[in-house]
Scaffold this active site. Structure first.
Site, PDB file in Angstrom:
ATOM      1  N   ARG A   1      -0.455  21.610  20.828  1.00 32.02           N
ATOM      2  CA  ARG A   1      -0.426  21.449  19.473  1.00 32.02           C
ATOM      3  C   ARG A   1      -1.331  20.923  18.728  1.00 32.02           C
ATOM      4  O   ARG A   1      -1.757  21.224  17.643  1.00 32.02           O
ATOM      5  CB  ARG A   1       1.021  20.785  19.074  1.00 32.02           C
ATOM      6  CG  ARG A   1       1.589  21.225  17.964  1.00 32.02           C
ATOM      7  CD  ARG A   1       3.286  20.116  17.725  1.00 32.02           C
ATOM      8  NE  ARG A   1       3.780  20.153  18.707  1.00 32.02           N
ATOM      9  CZ  ARG A   1       5.038  20.960  19.159  1.00 32.02           C
ATOM     10  NH1 ARG A   1       5.322  21.766  18.273  1.00 32.02           N
ATOM     11  NH2 ARG A   1       5.586  20.413  20.156  1.00 32.02           N
ATOM     12  N   TYR A   2      -1.748  19.750  19.362  1.00 33.23           N
ATOM     13  CA  TYR A   2      -2.968  18.758  18.627  1.00 33.23           C
ATOM     14  C   TYR A   2      -4.139  19.074  19.759  1.00 33.23           C
ATOM     15  O   TYR A   2      -3.983  19.343  20.787  1.00 33.23           O
ATOM     16  CB  TYR A   2      -2.755  17.414  18.825  1.00 33.23           C
ATOM     17  CG  TYR A   2      -1.253  17.080  18.040  1.00 33.23           C
ATOM     18  CD1 TYR A   2      -1.098  17.018  16.826  1.00 33.23           C
ATOM     19  CD2 TYR A   2      -0.002  16.863  18.982  1.00 33.23           C
ATOM     20  CE1 TYR A   2       0.263  16.602  16.491  1.00 33.23           C
ATOM     21  CE2 TYR A   2       1.299  16.741  18.583  1.00 33.23           C
ATOM     22  CZ  TYR A   2       1.263  16.372  17.387  1.00 33.23           C
ATOM     23  OH  TYR A   2       2.528  16.060  16.716  1.00 33.23           O
TER      24      TYR A   2
ATOM     25  N   ARG B   1      -4.493  16.687  22.914  1.00 35.66           N
ATOM     26  CA  ARG B   1      -3.474  16.536  23.787  1.00 35.66           C
ATOM     27  C   ARG B   1      -2.710  17.642  24.051  1.00 35.66           C
ATOM     28  O   ARG B   1      -2.481  18.302  23.105  1.00 35.66           O
ATOM     29  CB  ARG B   1      -2.712  15.039  23.595  1.00 35.66           C
ATOM     30  CG  ARG B   1      -2.058  15.410  22.206  1.00 35.66           C
ATOM     31  CD  ARG B   1      -1.912  13.695  21.631  1.00 35.66           C
ATOM     32  NE  ARG B   1      -1.141  13.640  20.178  1.00 35.66           N
ATOM     33  CZ  ARG B   1      -1.756  13.642  19.222  1.00 35.66           C
ATOM     34  NH1 ARG B   1      -3.362  13.894  19.372  1.00 35.66           N
ATOM     35  NH2 ARG B   1      -1.329  13.537  18.141  1.00 35.66           N
TER      36      ARG B   1
ATOM     37  N   CYS C   1      17.468  17.851  33.349  1.00 35.24           N
ATOM     38  CA  CYS C   1      17.598  16.338  33.169  1.00 35.24           C
ATOM     39  C   CYS C   1      18.748  15.723  33.953  1.00 35.24           C
ATOM     40  O   CYS C   1      19.863  16.515  34.498  1.00 35.24           O
ATOM     41  CB  CYS C   1      17.910  16.047  31.979  1.00 35.24           C
ATOM     42  SG  CYS C   1      16.661  16.905  30.406  1.00 35.24           S
TER      43      CYS C   1
ATOM     44  N   CYS D   1      21.792  15.083  26.634  1.00 32.63           N
ATOM     45  CA  CYS D   1      21.895  14.170  25.334  1.00 32.63           C
ATOM     46  C   CYS D   1      22.618  15.414  24.526  1.00 32.63           C
ATOM     47  O   CYS D   1      22.006  16.498  24.048  1.00 32.63           O
ATOM     48  CB  CYS D   1      20.599  13.818  24.809  1.00 32.63           C
ATOM     49  SG  CYS D   1      19.890  12.746  26.193  1.00 32.63           S
TER      50      CYS D   1
ATOM     51  N   CYS E   1      19.861  16.912  21.789  1.00 32.18           N
ATOM     52  CA  CYS E   1      18.506  17.261  22.450  1.00 32.18           C
ATOM     53  C   CYS E   1      17.705  18.254  21.428  1.00 32.18           C
ATOM     54  O   CYS E   1      18.503  19.384  21.221  1.00 32.18           O
ATOM     55  CB  CYS E   1      18.780  17.558  23.999  1.00 32.18           C
ATOM     56  SG  CYS E   1      17.064  18.309  24.499  1.00 32.18           S
TER      57      CYS E   1
ATOM     58  N   ARG F   1      15.772  20.271  22.582  1.00 27.86           N
ATOM     59  CA  ARG F   1      15.220  21.495  23.490  1.00 27.86           C
ATOM     60  C   ARG F   1      16.675  21.973  24.037  1.00 27.86           C
ATOM     61  O   ARG F   1      16.607  22.328  25.250  1.00 27.86           O
ATOM     62  CB  ARG F   1      14.216  21.082  24.799  1.00 27.86           C
ATOM     63  CG  ARG F   1      13.149  20.656  24.086  1.00 27.86           C
ATOM     64  CD  ARG F   1      11.795  20.881  25.038  1.00 27.86           C
ATOM     65  NE  ARG F   1      10.516  20.612  24.423  1.00 27.86           N
ATOM     66  CZ  ARG F   1       9.560  19.486  24.520  1.00 27.86           C
ATOM     67  NH1 ARG F   1      10.001  18.681  25.579  1.00 27.86           N
ATOM     68  NH2 ARG F   1       8.612  19.230  23.970  1.00 27.86           N
TER      69      ARG F   1
ATOM     70  N   ASP G   1      15.673  15.923  15.226  1.00 22.97           N
ATOM     71  CA  ASP G   1      15.449  17.516  14.699  1.00 22.97           C
ATOM     72  C   ASP G   1      16.439  18.050  14.430  1.00 22.97           C
ATOM     73  O   ASP G   1      17.748  17.732  14.646  1.00 22.97           O
ATOM     74  CB  ASP G   1      14.674  17.662  16.086  1.00 22.97           C
ATOM     75  CG  ASP G   1      13.419  17.104  16.361  1.00 22.97           C
ATOM     76  OD1 ASP G   1      12.713  16.730  15.634  1.00 22.97           O
ATOM     77  OD2 ASP G   1      13.266  16.529  17.563  1.00 22.97           O
TER      78      ASP G   1
ATOM     79  N   ASP H   1       9.217  15.380  13.359  1.00 19.78           N
ATOM     80  CA  ASP H   1       8.448  16.566  13.885  1.00 19.78           C
ATOM     81  C   ASP H   1       8.695  17.722  12.681  1.00 19.78           C
ATOM     82  O   ASP H   1      10.129  17.910  12.584  1.00 19.78           O
ATOM     83  CB  ASP H   1       8.993  16.990  15.172  1.00 19.78           C
ATOM     84  CG  ASP H   1       8.209  16.478  16.379  1.00 19.78           C
ATOM     85  OD1 ASP H   1       7.096  17.007  16.168  1.00 19.78           O
ATOM     86  OD2 ASP H   1       8.641  15.604  17.035  1.00 19.78           O
TER      87      ASP H   1
ATOM     88  N   LYS I   1       3.791  15.800  14.409  1.00 16.12           N
ATOM     89  CA  LYS I   1       4.490  14.777  13.930  1.00 16.12           C
ATOM     90  C   LYS I   1       3.844  14.174  12.614  1.00 16.12           C
ATOM     91  O   LYS I   1       2.842  14.034  12.950  1.00 16.12           O
ATOM     92  CB  LYS I   1       4.493  13.844  15.086  1.00 16.12           C
ATOM     93  CG  LYS I   1       5.828  13.697  15.883  1.00 16.12           C
ATOM     94  CD  LYS I   1       5.347  12.325  17.009  1.00 16.12           C
ATOM     95  CE  LYS I   1       6.177  12.944  18.440  1.00 16.12           C
ATOM     96  NZ  LYS I   1       5.440  14.015  18.752  1.00 16.12           N
TER      97      LYS I   1
HETATM   98  S1  SF4 Z   1      16.533  14.691  24.900  1.00 15.60           S
HETATM   99 FE1  SF4 Z   1      17.056  16.545  26.076  1.00 15.60          FE
HETATM  100  S2  SF4 Z   1      14.989  16.550  27.283  1.00 15.60           S
HETATM  101 FE2  SF4 Z   1      15.354  14.463  26.889  1.00 15.60          FE
HETATM  102  S3  SF4 Z   1      16.750  13.625  28.438  1.00 15.60           S
HETATM  103 FE3  SF4 Z   1      18.311  14.154  26.921  1.00 15.60          FE
HETATM  104  S4  SF4 Z   1      18.516  16.405  27.532  1.00 15.60           S
HETATM  105 FE4  SF4 Z   1      16.989  15.886  28.469  1.00 15.60          FE
END
Ligand code: SF4
Length: 358
Positions: A91-92, A95, A104, A108, A111, A113, A273, A310, A317
């Protein structure tokens, strides 16, 4: 006796008394859509008697996750728009992300993603990894590689060592940054072998810890982080501002202080997000700015993360305040909220003026 296992289904959550049996059917619908996992280390931190428990709120599924707001998107920060080859997000200019794995230790509920991470999603295949590393090798402007996923530290130490060693042969890559929630989710997995796997000659390695509440930083978690730091790997943190988890100045301040006390520099506080089904966990930006003002007023500069958004669509960001200086630079606000006149102009009159020695 068998070691305790992660809770991965609503049935597991009910057996652990983290949800009622009457919630099973509705939460099974949520779990069918978005992965569930709560490790023993995090289960231990949850108070089942507290219906507002901030740890539970981050990991126990909620039927509100099935309500998708119009502004929410499956790819809220536009990873796909900046993915030149599989596994890379560039994206940048200086980096790039190397997304090693879509799995994972914990999932979460906020999340960003969440549409692509989950059990069975696996790691990059050897040929895809080769291709991603070739892209990095062919891109001399890439100074820093960010290992992410999913959580890259769920890979074995041997596999991580192999990847980091291959990155170390690319001369223009100077910094390797690892983003992880594993020290919080499973501190016992941060072994000396894993720590050694990330260290590589002639490159700076940083580990960025994802953590959102001071209670996550248990003695075991701090000891796991100390293993990185004592081995010469500096740590930063990144947190997400979440309603009912850390959206009050006292909790946020306690989190940042505990991080600094653990030798971890707060780096980012992300505005949540626009991930699908997460509206109940998002605050308003004005609330976030007010919290940052309070943080500025009550805690050391070492405890100040940058509050960032973001930009949806993949534009990167941006810091989103608060701003302490008026647009014309004539007024600046102090940490108590008092406003002061500033006499000098925004730009220096002498800028770019040649110095005469005559
Ligand atoms: S935010 Fe998403 S990618 Fe990060 S640890 Fe939690 S579930 Fe996994």
């Amino acid at each position: 006796m068998n070691a305790p296992k992660a809770l991965r289904t609503p049935g597991d959550l009910a057996a652990a008394k983290l949800i009622g049996r009457d919630q099973l059917r509705s939460l099974e619908q949520v779990a069918a859509r978005y992965a569930v996992s709560i490790t023993p280390a995090l289960t231990e931190l949850i108070d089942p008697a507290d219906q507002f428990d901030p740890i539970a709120r981050q990991f126990i599924p909620d039927t509100r996750e099935l309500v998708i707001a119009p502004e929410e998107s499956p790819d809220p920060i536009g990873d796909d728009a900046h993915s030149p080859v599989e596994g890379i997000v560039h994206r940048y200019p200086d980096r790039a992300l190397l997304k090693l794995v879509n799995v994972c230790a914990v999932y979460c509920r906020f999340c960003f993603r969440r549409e692509v991470v989950g059990p069975g999603q696996g790691a990059l295949s050897p040929s895809v990894l080769d291709n991603a590393l070739d892209y990095i090798r062919r891109s001399p402007q890439i100074w820093e590689i960010i290992l992410t996923g999913g959580d890259p530290l769920v890979l074995s130490a041997r596999r991580l060592k192999h990847i980091v060693t291959r990155l170390s042969t690319i001369a223009h890559v100077k910094v390797i940054r690892v983003h992880t929630r594993l020290p919080v989710a499973a501190p016992e997995k941060i072994t000396p072998t894993l720590v050694r796997a990330l260290r590589v000659r002639d490159k700076a390695t940083f580990v960025v810890l994802h953590t959102n509440h001071p209670r996550e930083l248990s003695a075991k978690v701090r000891a796991a982080c100390a293993r990185f730091i004592d081995a010469g790997i500096p740590m930063l943190s990144q947190s997400v501002l979440l309603r009912g988890v850390n959206d009050d100045a006292e909790t946020l301040g306690a989190l940042m202080r505990k991080l600094v006390e653990s030798r971890i520099k707060p780096y980012y506080l992300h505005h949540a997000d626009l991930a699908p089904g997460t509206a109940h966990l998002r605050t308003g930006i004005a609330e976030g700015q007010a919290l940052m003002r309070e943080l500025h007023g009550r805690t050391s500069g070492l405890c100040q993360p940058a509050y960032v958004l973001d930009i949806p669509g993949g534009f990167g960001k941006s810091p989103i305040g608060p701003n302490y200086l008026s647009a014309d630079c004539s007024v600046v606000e102090d940490f108590n909220g008092r406003r002061h006149a500033y006499a000098a102009a925004c730009s220096s009159a002498g800028k770019n003026t040649a110095v005469s020695n005559s």
